[in-house]
Design a protein around this motif. Structure first.
Motif, PDB file in Angstrom:
ATOM      1  N   HIS A  52       0.840  -1.206   0.000  1.00  0.00           N
ATOM      2  CA  HIS A  52       0.000   0.000   0.000  1.00  0.00           C
ATOM      3  C   HIS A  52       0.873   1.253   0.000  1.00  0.00           C
ATOM      4  O   HIS A  52       0.600   2.210  -0.731  1.00  0.00           O
ATOM      5  CB  HIS A  52      -0.926  -0.035   1.221  1.00  0.00           C
ATOM      6  N   SER A  56       1.032   4.096  -2.900  1.00  0.00           N
ATOM      7  CA  SER A  56       0.634   5.453  -2.496  1.00  0.00           C
ATOM      8  C   SER A  56       1.752   6.481  -2.604  1.00  0.00           C
ATOM      9  O   SER A  56       1.485   7.673  -2.700  1.00  0.00           O
ATOM     10  CB  SER A  56       0.139   5.439  -1.043  1.00  0.00           C
ATOM     11  N   ILE A  69      -0.192  -3.116  -8.906  1.00  0.00           N
ATOM     12  CA  ILE A  69      -1.635  -2.996  -9.114  1.00  0.00           C
ATOM     13  C   ILE A  69      -2.145  -4.128 -10.002  1.00  0.00           C
ATOM     14  O   ILE A  69      -3.214  -4.704  -9.742  1.00  0.00           O
ATOM     15  CB  ILE A  69      -2.013  -1.613  -9.680  1.00  0.00           C
ATOM     16  N   ILE A  72      -2.521  -7.095  -7.905  1.00  0.00           N
ATOM     17  CA  ILE A  72      -3.716  -6.980  -7.062  1.00  0.00           C
ATOM     18  C   ILE A  72      -4.964  -7.289  -7.882  1.00  0.00           C
ATOM     19  O   ILE A  72      -5.873  -7.979  -7.407  1.00  0.00           O
ATOM     20  CB  ILE A  72      -3.786  -5.588  -6.406  1.00  0.00           C
ATOM     21  N   PHE A  79      -7.484  -9.229  -1.712  1.00  0.00           N
ATOM     22  CA  PHE A  79      -7.527  -7.830  -1.290  1.00  0.00           C
ATOM     23  C   PHE A  79      -8.935  -7.310  -1.040  1.00  0.00           C
ATOM     24  O   PHE A  79      -9.098  -6.215  -0.514  1.00  0.00           O
ATOM     25  CB  PHE A  79      -6.827  -6.959  -2.345  1.00  0.00           C
ATOM     26  N   TRP A  86      -7.577   0.564  -0.217  1.00  0.00           N
ATOM     27  CA  TRP A  86      -7.003   0.662  -1.554  1.00  0.00           C
ATOM     28  C   TRP A  86      -7.739   1.645  -2.460  1.00  0.00           C
ATOM     29  O   TRP A  86      -7.206   2.045  -3.498  1.00  0.00           O
ATOM     30  CB  TRP A  86      -6.975  -0.724  -2.203  1.00  0.00           C
ATOM     31  N   PHE A  90      -5.772   3.802  -5.566  1.00  0.00           N
ATOM     32  CA  PHE A  90      -6.086   3.365  -6.926  1.00  0.00           C
ATOM     33  C   PHE A  90      -6.676   4.500  -7.751  1.00  0.00           C
ATOM     34  O   PHE A  90      -6.302   4.698  -8.908  1.00  0.00           O
ATOM     35  CB  PHE A  90      -7.057   2.176  -6.911  1.00  0.00           C
TER      36      PHE A  90
END
Length: 144
Positions: A52, A56, A69, A72, A79, A86, A90
């Motif tokens: 994360h 970020s 990503i 994920i 997740f 998230w 995102f």
């Protein structure tokens, strides 16, 4: 574990299959708890918190963010319980990344928006995120 990935450049990276298998094994081996619908965790597991922070951070290279990503997206069931954490990174990524400057929609952006929409029961945008969601919507409309 058998891992099937879409044929795109990120999924063809030599490390993607192993990374996806690792993420899935964290659930299978009960290292990462999966919560029932209606039960929301108050924090992420330490390994997820690390990812994360990478997604970020403005200092993380965009290619690393794209890889994480995509992983994920490939393991969204891992997740899903943690979707509320998230949502903002995102959306920020979709608004600020270089692919957002293109004239046409791309598969990566569409896949990520579909993921966010599929998490609608777990992660709903907060009032403070309204401007960010509006920017994303404007960006998508311009690219359509």
């Amino acid at each position: 574990m058998l891992v099937e990935l879409e044929l795109d450049e990120l999924n063809q990276h030599e490390a993607m299959t192993a990374f996806v298998e690792l993420l899935q094994s964290l659930v299978v081996n009960k290292i990462t708890p999966i919560y029932e619908l209606g039960h929301t965790p108050t924090e992420m597991p330490p390994w997820m918190d690390y990812l994360h922070r990478k997604v970020s951070s403005p200092y993380t290279h965009e290619n690393i963010k794209l890889f994480v990503i995509r992983a994920i997206i490939n393991t969204q069931q891992v997740f899903r319980s943690y979707a509320k954490f998230w949502f903002t990174p995102f959306i920020k990524f979709l608004v600020d990344c270089s692919i957002a400057q293109q004239d046409k929609l791309d598969y990566f952006s569409l896949d990520l928006v579909v993921l966010l929409l599929s998490w609608h029961l777990v992660a709903v945008p907060q009032v403070s995120e309204t401007q960010l969601v509006t920017r994303l919507f404007e960006n998508f409309m311009r690219r359509c």
